[in-house]
Write a protein that holds these residues in place. Structure first.
Motif, PDB file in Angstrom:
ATOM      1  N   ALA A 100       9.937   2.747   4.476  1.00 32.47           N
ATOM      2  CA  ALA A 100       9.967   4.198   4.628  1.00 32.47           C
ATOM      3  C   ALA A 100      10.463   4.786   3.318  1.00 32.47           C
ATOM      4  O   ALA A 100      11.524   4.423   2.816  1.00 32.47           O
ATOM      5  N   GLU A 101       9.652   5.693   2.776  1.00 29.45           N
ATOM      6  CA  GLU A 101       9.969   6.255   1.462  1.00 29.45           C
ATOM      7  C   GLU A 101      10.378   7.721   1.625  1.00 29.45           C
ATOM      8  O   GLU A 101       9.867   8.417   2.495  1.00 29.45           O
ATOM      9  N   GLY A 102      11.310   8.168   0.830  1.00 25.31           N
ATOM     10  CA  GLY A 102      11.713   9.577   0.878  1.00 25.31           C
ATOM     11  C   GLY A 102      12.703   9.886   1.988  1.00 25.31           C
ATOM     12  O   GLY A 102      12.780  11.017   2.458  1.00 25.31           O
ATOM     13  N   VAL A 139       5.133   4.051   4.066  1.00 25.23           N
ATOM     14  CA  VAL A 139       4.817   5.293   4.763  1.00 25.23           C
ATOM     15  C   VAL A 139       5.142   6.443   3.815  1.00 25.23           C
ATOM     16  O   VAL A 139       6.251   6.525   3.281  1.00 25.23           O
ATOM     17  N   ASP A 140       4.174   7.305   3.579  1.00 24.18           N
ATOM     18  CA  ASP A 140       4.365   8.354   2.594  1.00 24.18           C
ATOM     19  C   ASP A 140       5.524   9.277   2.959  1.00 24.18           C
ATOM     20  O   ASP A 140       5.769   9.572   4.125  1.00 24.18           O
ATOM     21  N   LYS A 141       6.194   9.756   1.918  1.00 28.08           N
ATOM     22  CA  LYS A 141       7.395  10.546   2.155  1.00 28.08           C
ATOM     23  C   LYS A 141       7.131  11.877   2.856  1.00 28.08           C
ATOM     24  O   LYS A 141       8.036  12.446   3.446  1.00 28.08           O
ATOM     25  N   LEU A 172       0.852  -1.188   0.000  1.00 31.52           N
ATOM     26  CA  LEU A 172       0.000   0.000   0.000  1.00 31.52           C
ATOM     27  C   LEU A 172       0.887   1.236   0.000  1.00 31.52           C
ATOM     28  O   LEU A 172       1.612   1.505   0.961  1.00 31.52           O
ATOM     29  N   ASP A 173       0.830   1.962  -1.108  1.00 32.97           N
ATOM     30  CA  ASP A 173       1.694   3.117  -1.337  1.00 32.97           C
ATOM     31  C   ASP A 173       1.108   4.376  -0.700  1.00 32.97           C
ATOM     32  O   ASP A 173      -0.091   4.438  -0.462  1.00 32.97           O
ATOM     33  N   ASP A 174       1.953   5.359  -0.449  1.00 37.70           N
ATOM     34  CA  ASP A 174       1.514   6.681   0.035  1.00 37.70           C
ATOM     35  C   ASP A 174       0.662   6.584   1.296  1.00 37.70           C
ATOM     36  O   ASP A 174      -0.281   7.349   1.484  1.00 37.70           O
ATOM     37  N   PHE A 175       1.001   5.620   2.159  1.00 37.04           N
ATOM     38  CA  PHE A 175       0.160   5.400   3.333  1.00 37.04           C
ATOM     39  C   PHE A 175       0.119   6.636   4.229  1.00 37.04           C
ATOM     40  O   PHE A 175       1.143   7.234   4.521  1.00 37.04           O
TER      41      PHE A 175
HETATM   42 CA    CA Z   1       4.777   6.629  -2.490  1.00 36.68          CA
END
Ligand code: CA
Ligand code: C2E
Ligand code: CA
Ligand code: CA
Length: 279
Positions: A238-240, A204-206, A181-184
């Motif tokens: 963890a993204e970004g 987890v969204d950036k 699940l993206d951009d959570f």
């Molecule tokens: Ca994303």
């Protein structure tokens, strides 16, 4: 003052005109972009917090435009959607990324569980009743094991979806494909519905990572989101992540994978290979 106001309006109209012209230009070109082989996939590593090794890679599409240069998704994906080209582009990305992974597995003797390829799915693709067949065809033609593929879906594309989308997602996971699940945490809050979706991991969204500064209240939100995901038994990406501080925090909170400029921007297949696969 009136004069400056008028100048501003002129400048604004001029920019608007340029923007419209640019859009028209892109609109003419994007129809042929696939057949002219102008799309490229860049790859961004996902690094394991336990081993510090690359464990996954996200495929991100770019358009090598003949005069505009290398275009990022925000400048053409919406247009592609409007023109009904998003499904074809998505299928092309899926095939290219799968083919690439198979090549790397062979070249570098990687086992199926060593490197996962993550591919973004658009809302359009999710709504396609043929999705399972389209994905299966790609896996078969690339001779790739389903467990090596992870499809990234966004909260917004599933939250208002009819039940048959959930059914479609379950079919994919029954085949052995992973879902994340993206951009959570952005937009719609699907916490209530999260248990309905057969997902393996949360990204987890950036914006939450970007807001991170020690001892700020925002961190509590980030902390709680990570705890929540862990509580549900999901793997957390963890993204970004851009700084050593953000990395340390995510590591301390138990994130499993880190993706961000701290390690690497999305890079060409060639660069990914030489930086992460060549021993
Ligand atoms: Ca994303
Ligand atoms: P996304 O799926 O959330 O992908 C992550 C985006 O964050 C990528 O932008 C990536 O370059 C960027 N990013 C990664 N690490 C960092 C960091 O440390 N700092 C900052 N500021 N940014 C970071 P990109 O490649 O421009 O893609 C934007 C969006 O376009 C993606 O967001 C995704 O929603 C969409 N997209 C990209 N490729 C595809 C595709 O093949 N199909 C579909 N449907 N959508 C795609
Ligand atoms: Ca993504
Ligand atoms: Ca996004």
């Amino acid at each position: 003052a009136k004069q400056t106001g008028r100048n501003k309006v002129c400048l604004y109209n001029h920019l608007l005109h340029q923007e419209t012209q640019r859009k028209n230009l892109l609109e003419q070109d994007i129809h042929q972009a696939l057949s002219l082989n102008q799309f490229v996939v860049h790859y961004q590593p996902q690094i394991c917090t336990q081993t510090q090794k690359v464990k996954g890679v996200e495929a991100l599409v770019r358009w090598q435009h003949p005069t505009e240069g290398l275009l990022k998704p925000y400048s053409f994906l919406e247009l592609a959607e409007e023109l009904n080209l998003i499904g074809n582009i998505g299928q092309w990305v899926l095939h290219t990324a799968s083919h690439q992974l198979k090549h790397w597995q062979r070249q570098y003797h990687l086992n199926d569980d060593e490197l996962t390829m993550s591919v973004n799915l658009s809302t359009f693709q999710l709504q396609d009743i043929n999705l399972l067949n389209l994905v299966s065809d790609v896996l078969t033609s690339c001779d790739l094991s389903p467990s090596c593929l992870e499809l990234e879906i966004t909260e917004s594309s599933i939250i208002h979806s009819p039940e048959n989308i959930v059914g479609r997602l379950i079919e994919l996971t029954q085949k052995g494909i992973k879902l994340s699940l993206d951009d959570f945490g952005t937009g719609y809050s699907s916490i209530k519905h999260l248990h309905l979706f057969p997902i393996n991991s949360l990204k987890v969204d950036k914006s939450f990572i970007a807001a991170y500064e020690q001892k700020r209240s925002q961190d509590k939100v980030l902390e709680a989101m990570i705890k929540f995901a862990k509580y549900l038994g999901l793997s957390v990406i963890a993204e970004g992540v851009e700084t050593a501080e953000q990395l340390a925090f995510c590591q301390a909170q138990g994130c499993d994978l880190i993706q961000g400029y701290f390690y690497s921007k999305p890079i060409s297949a060639h660069d990914f290979e030489s930086q992460y696969l060549v021993k």
